[in-house]
Design an enzyme around this catalytic site. Sequence first.
Site, PDB file in Angstrom:
ATOM      1  N   ASP A 121       2.513  -0.248   4.180  1.00 39.11           N
ATOM      2  CA  ASP A 121       2.686  -1.609   3.696  1.00 39.11           C
ATOM      3  C   ASP A 121       1.273  -2.139   3.377  1.00 39.11           C
ATOM      4  O   ASP A 121       0.260  -1.504   3.674  1.00 39.11           O
ATOM      5  CB  ASP A 121       3.418  -2.474   4.719  1.00 39.11           C
ATOM      6  CG  ASP A 121       4.049  -3.692   4.026  1.00 39.11           C
ATOM      7  OD1 ASP A 121       3.685  -3.976   2.875  1.00 39.11           O
ATOM      8  OD2 ASP A 121       4.906  -4.365   4.644  1.00 39.11           O
TER       9      ASP A 121
HETATM   10  C1  BGC Z   1       5.429  -6.660   2.179  1.00 36.42           C
HETATM   11  C2  BGC Z   1       6.213  -5.537   1.545  1.00 36.42           C
HETATM   12  C3  BGC Z   1       5.916  -5.458   0.070  1.00 36.42           C
HETATM   13  C4  BGC Z   1       4.430  -5.303  -0.127  1.00 36.42           C
HETATM   14  C5  BGC Z   1       4.019  -5.154  -1.569  1.00 36.42           C
HETATM   15  C6  BGC Z   1       3.978  -6.649   1.801  1.00 36.42           C
HETATM   16  O1  BGC Z   1       3.345  -7.808   2.185  1.00 36.42           O
HETATM   17  O2  BGC Z   1       5.564  -6.579   3.578  1.00 36.42           O
HETATM   18  O3  BGC Z   1       7.583  -5.728   1.779  1.00 36.42           O
HETATM   19  O4  BGC Z   1       6.634  -4.394  -0.499  1.00 36.42           O
HETATM   20  O5  BGC Z   1       3.795  -6.443   0.416  1.00 36.42           O
HETATM   21  O6  BGC Z   1       4.142  -6.301  -2.290  1.00 36.42           O
END
Ligand code: BGC
Length: 765
Positions: free
Chosen positions: A289
């Site tokens: 993530d």
């Molecule tokens: C979130 C994810 C997301 C990623 C990319 C993160 O802050 O937890 O769910 O896919 O950002 O945007």
Amino acid sequence: MKQKLIFISGILILSSVMAFAQKKSSSEEQKMKVFVDALIKKMTLDEKLGQLNLPGAGDITTGQSASSDIGKKIREGKVGGLFNIKSEAKIRDVQKVAVEESRLKIPLIFGMDVIHGYETAFPIPLGLSCSWDMPLIEKSARIAAVEASADGICWTFSPMVDIARDPRWGRIAEGSGEDAYLGSQIAKAMVKGYQGDDLSKNNTIMACVKHFALYGAAEAGRDYNTTDMSRLRMYNEYLPPYKAAIDAGAGSVMSSFNEIDGIPATGNKWLMTDLLRRQWGFKGFVVTDYTAINEMIDHGMGDLQQVSALALKAGIDMDMVGEGFLTTLKKSLTEGKVTMSEIDQACRRILEAKYKLGLFSDPYRYCDANRAKTEIFTPEHLQAAREIAAQTFVLLKNEKQILPIQKKGTIALIGPLADNKENMPGTWSVAVDFKKSSSLLQGMKDALGSEATLLYAKGANIVDDSLMDARISVFGKPTYRDNRTPQQLMDEAVAIAAKSDVIVAAVGESAEMSGESSSRSNIKIPVNQVALLKALLATGKPVVLVLFTGRPLDLSWESKNVPAILNVWFAGSEAGNAIADVLLGKVNPSGKLTATFPQNIGQVPIYYNHKNTGRPLAEGKWFTKFRSNYLDVSNDPLYPFGYGLSYTTFNYSDLKLDKQKIAANGTLNISVKLTNTGKYDGSEVAQLYIRDLVGSITRPVKELKGFQKVFLKAGESRTLNFTITPADLAFYNSSLQFKAEPGDFKVFVGTNSASGLEASFVLLK
Ligand code: BGC
């Protein structure tokens, strides 16, 4: 005899088809291996590390990418992919740099948070799950894939399958609620919708299951917080949806921010390698993530070099945004802290994903200017969004059949969410043009035409507190704060309410009150909106509460005082039209809750499939000393899992089991008669639960094991058939073996998790 012959030849044909398919897929895998092997041989260490790098590009503008820092990195082979860049032209531009100006011309992979639709937004996932309609959910993912892939995207960071039992956690909005069985069905449907049956087609995209794992169990519902749970709870209650998505062929997985057993998921080898790859056989790649590797520094796992090595060794392949892999792995290799084969393995997995997506044979496969013009936000997709949205609304209360509203007289539409199209798509709608969504005010105007008079007033702001207001309108979803005093707003609303026959109150949360980093410690409708509701009720006119929310709320006061409540979540691009369809009776609501609504925040976490404890409270009781209960509130939820009303009524009768005992390899057939006893045609989600009465470990008081969504005309009856096999009764025991244990079971079939007809059966040894 003839039948037997047909059967045998059928089996022979089927097995040769399967053998052919297996041979074909293994020869394709062989081809991919040869290709990737040859490519890896040509790569320098820097180029390999580049493939593991997923920088945050923001929304690069056409042309600039070539001269920006990102453009330079792409040319140097230091970028494996980019995410959340929107538009076919921009993506084509950036891809061109990779395949024309970098040494090895390796194409980039383009990802995006296509969570509940692309430009055509569907309801938030929690809402979608309330449809209990797998073909519709799959269709929403299919449309999202068609639109995203028409605009250059080949990889989505979805489905989000985190089980959530705590409505304080804002990201409960992004998942499918509290149940592992339903969550698993939805995970499969979404993966199928995105990936179709051939990932290399130009209208399918790779799914990314997230957030692996247990992200929804953050303590106190506070985002990114610690999780800690037993293996038994993990395996039985939280992991099944991730596994279901992987079994359905999801090409990638995203690590979660939280820790598991004291080690952040992103550095957790047991999770990423032993469980995911060795036990589950996952063959795709794992992306972190957003900056999750770097965050391990704050978790207290070491400096950037240490945590990057930890992540690689745990089984992470791609580093989102943080660039720890890019900047430290070379040093770690020299110092013997990681091996070349670990780097090669991660690099191989990224290249394989690109190969499977067909990017090596055509890097512009997902860039087609014509498709971008004709396949996005089409009237057909909007029509589907409208139909799907209406299936997700949950009718919580409908005293004296106030709903549906007659198209006549004067209707007052009041509330801060009535005329706010930007908030309708809800959380995580990166690609959506918020201004193009339909508001409830517009939807009602269009539906009523000249048949009734529609009056509108705002009545209240979403919240009175301006600091809070600023926090909940960061991402381009304005709250349209009105600077009149609360009393002035309310007076205007009461004045129009007094002139009307029925009042529709559009109240609740704004879109940004749920989602990432949007936890709440108070899950009520904001107080100023409740004050508005009180003033509207005081007019004596019938009030329908249309509830906008991204989470279960504490509606104890509203459920007692407001005669009708329709929960509409955040329903996407066609929200306003779909809500009007249901309010005015064109569509009969059939949504059922997938997360329990508590009576108050103190009951949280509250979920239907809890354990009995050694001191259970007798059914129907509130307080009994020395039982497991509260002094000040009963153990019951306000609205249980699976609950939802209809404009019609349904009756369950004649529950029958074809046998009382199932053999270890047997099947139990269960039938029940369902009758539409009301005046409207409508759909009902019939739910089947079991209870395992005695086990080697304690078992939940109920577990969902089947459901059917059935449409019945007014007065119509139908016999529904369910089957249960021992596999449906299996669970992970103390040795983490997945087995059914012989003994006594109960089965319940009914309209929600708290009511149903009941029978008993025995599973034999
Ligand atoms: C979130 C994810 C997301 C990623 C990319 C993160 O802050 O937890 O769910 O896919 O950002 O945007």
